[in-house]
Design an enzyme around this catalytic site. Structure first.
Site, PDB file in Angstrom:
ATOM      1  N   GLY A 156       0.858  -1.193   0.000  1.00  0.00           N
ATOM      2  CA  GLY A 156       0.000   0.000   0.000  1.00  0.00           C
ATOM      3  C   GLY A 156       0.888   1.235   0.000  1.00  0.00           C
ATOM      4  O   GLY A 156       2.047   1.186  -0.402  1.00  0.00           O
ATOM      5  N   ARG A 179      -2.387  -8.962  -1.658  1.00  0.00           N
ATOM      6  CA  ARG A 179      -3.517  -9.813  -2.031  1.00  0.00           C
ATOM      7  C   ARG A 179      -3.779  -9.738  -3.529  1.00  0.00           C
ATOM      8  O   ARG A 179      -4.019 -10.718  -4.189  1.00  0.00           O
ATOM      9  CB  ARG A 179      -4.760  -9.363  -1.266  1.00  0.00           C
ATOM     10  N   ARG A 241       0.910  -3.434  12.484  1.00  0.00           N
ATOM     11  CA  ARG A 241       0.164  -3.733  13.703  1.00  0.00           C
ATOM     12  C   ARG A 241       0.728  -5.006  14.312  1.00  0.00           C
ATOM     13  O   ARG A 241       1.112  -5.942  13.585  1.00  0.00           O
ATOM     14  CB  ARG A 241      -1.328  -3.933  13.394  1.00  0.00           C
ATOM     15  N   GLU A 270      -0.264  -4.022  23.030  1.00  0.00           N
ATOM     16  CA  GLU A 270       0.199  -2.676  23.376  1.00  0.00           C
ATOM     17  C   GLU A 270      -0.637  -2.095  24.504  1.00  0.00           C
ATOM     18  O   GLU A 270      -1.853  -2.267  24.493  1.00  0.00           O
ATOM     19  CB  GLU A 270       0.060  -1.757  22.146  1.00  0.00           C
ATOM     20  N   HIS A 288       5.675   2.538  19.259  1.00  0.00           N
ATOM     21  CA  HIS A 288       4.675   2.938  18.262  1.00  0.00           C
ATOM     22  C   HIS A 288       4.880   4.393  17.812  1.00  0.00           C
ATOM     23  O   HIS A 288       4.012   5.252  18.010  1.00  0.00           O
ATOM     24  CB  HIS A 288       3.255   2.732  18.817  1.00  0.00           C
TER      25      HIS A 288
HETATM   26  C1  DGY Z   1      -1.776   4.731  12.344  1.00  0.00           C
HETATM   27  O1  DGY Z   1      -1.993   5.791  11.776  1.00  0.00           O
HETATM   28  O2  DGY Z   1      -2.371   3.694  12.040  1.00  0.00           O
HETATM   29  C2  DGY Z   1      -0.779   4.736  13.446  1.00  0.00           C
HETATM   30  O3  DGY Z   1      -0.360   3.455  13.756  1.00  0.00           O
HETATM   31  C3  DGY Z   1      -1.362   5.395  14.671  1.00  0.00           C
HETATM   32  O4  DGY Z   1      -2.622   4.871  14.881  1.00  0.00           O
END
Ligand code: DGY
Length: 322
Positions: A156, A179, A241, A270, A288
């Site tokens: 992406g 995908r 994530r 987290e 993060h």
């Molecule tokens: C996002 O923009 O997805 C960052 O991880 C913060 O949420």
């Protein structure tokens, strides 16, 4: 009367000031993460909620009925903190903030790649602990990044930006898995090769960087079986994530040197970090920080504000998810 908008976390001051021009804002100045019960209550108190990755809106909260809230404007590109199907069923609009954080998040992925390969964390810890007693020809030898093969999982916006940096800046060979196969032009612009089979990408990459969204389908996409297909010399980078990677399997792969190392900005639970990770030297751990620049965070706030403005003016929000 201005619509009432609850803002779940402290935002850059300029964003809070701008929000207050158009909305009756309820700010969270102490910036203490709200408990689920507080978030559930907000759904009855505010017309809109500007929320973040730390706020989980699950099906039970959203299906409780007679909610006052009509829009969840998520401050972030990822929106796995919101059960979007339940939001849709409850008549809520959900928006996110794409684009504006792409370059900064890509920078951080590259920073992690360099940090783990060149043992930046170990070096820093050595200096700070007073354990460094001078230069040595065999001290903290790392791995060259230049010219290696980078496997991008999820091409992406952010995956593409990482691939661009790696191809141009580090002359890396790019493999990618998504995908839906990217178009020829995209692949050619990166000199990239598409791997329809993720295992094939994992087996051929020196670095693997994860950029796929977190969905039920991508949960534990990289698991123990997949670690076994990676090279022993390979490094895993995750700025997407936490639950895309099976953290238990990762700890096992790192501690048995099934792979060489990892650079992580995100975690399964987290903000708690598995002890097994904290004990390992061959992993670089960040809190993060992907989009954590003033520029991205202000732009994310403005983008969320614009989504709220459009919604309450009766226009389609620019970043409509559902
Ligand atoms: C996002 O923009 O997805 C960052 O991880 C913060 O949420």
């Amino acid at each position: 009367m201005k619509p009432c908008v609850a803002v779940t976390r402290r935002l850059p001051e300029v964003v809070e000031t701008e929000l207050a021009q158009d909305f009756d804002v309820r700010l969270n100045s102490p910036d203490i993460t709200f408990e689920p019960s507080r978030l559930a209550a907000l759904l009855y108190e505010a017309d809109g909620i500007l929320c973040t990755v730390t706020d989980r809106f699950d099906g039970s909260m959203l299906s409780a009925g007679s909610l006052r809230t009509k829009i969840l404007a998520n401050f972030g590109v990822g929106y796995d903190n919101i059960e979007t199907e339940a939001a849709r069923a409850a008549g809520l609009v959900v928006t996110n903030t794409p684009d504006v954080l792409t370059e900064d998040t890509a920078d951080l992925a590259v920073a992690l790649m360099l940090a783990v390969a060149r043992r930046v964390g170990e070096g820093e810890r050595m200096v700070r602990s007073g354990e460094w007693h001078g230069w040595g020809p065999t001290q903290l030898l790392g791995t060259r990044v230049h010219g290696k093969t980078l496997g991008i999982v999820g091409l992406g916006r952010i995956g593409h930006a990482v691939a661009r940096r790696a191809a141009v800046g580090f002359h890396m060979r790019i493999l990618c898995h998504t995908r839906h196969p990217p178009d020829r032009e995209t692949l050619d612009s990166l000199g990239a090769e598409y791997c329809a089979d993720l295992d094939d990408l994992l087996a051929r990459s020196d670095f693997v960087s994860v950029h796929t969204p977190a969905t039920p389908e991508t949960r534990h996409l990289i698991d123990s079986r997949r670690f076994a297909t990676m090279r022993q010399s390979a490094f895993l980078i995750n700025t997407a994530r936490g639950d895309i990677v099976d953290e238990r399997a990762l700890i096992e792969a790192l501690s048995t040197r099934q792979i060489s190392g990892a650079g992580l900005d995100v975690y399964e639970q987290e903000p708690s970090i598995a002890r097994g990770l904290l004990e390992l030297d061959n992993v670089v751990l960040l809190p993060h920080l992907g989009s954590a620049t003033v520029q991205s965070r202000v732009a994310m706030g403005r983008r969320a504000t614009e989504n709220l403005r459009a919604f309450f003016a009766g226009r389609p929000p620019p970043d409509l998810i559902t």
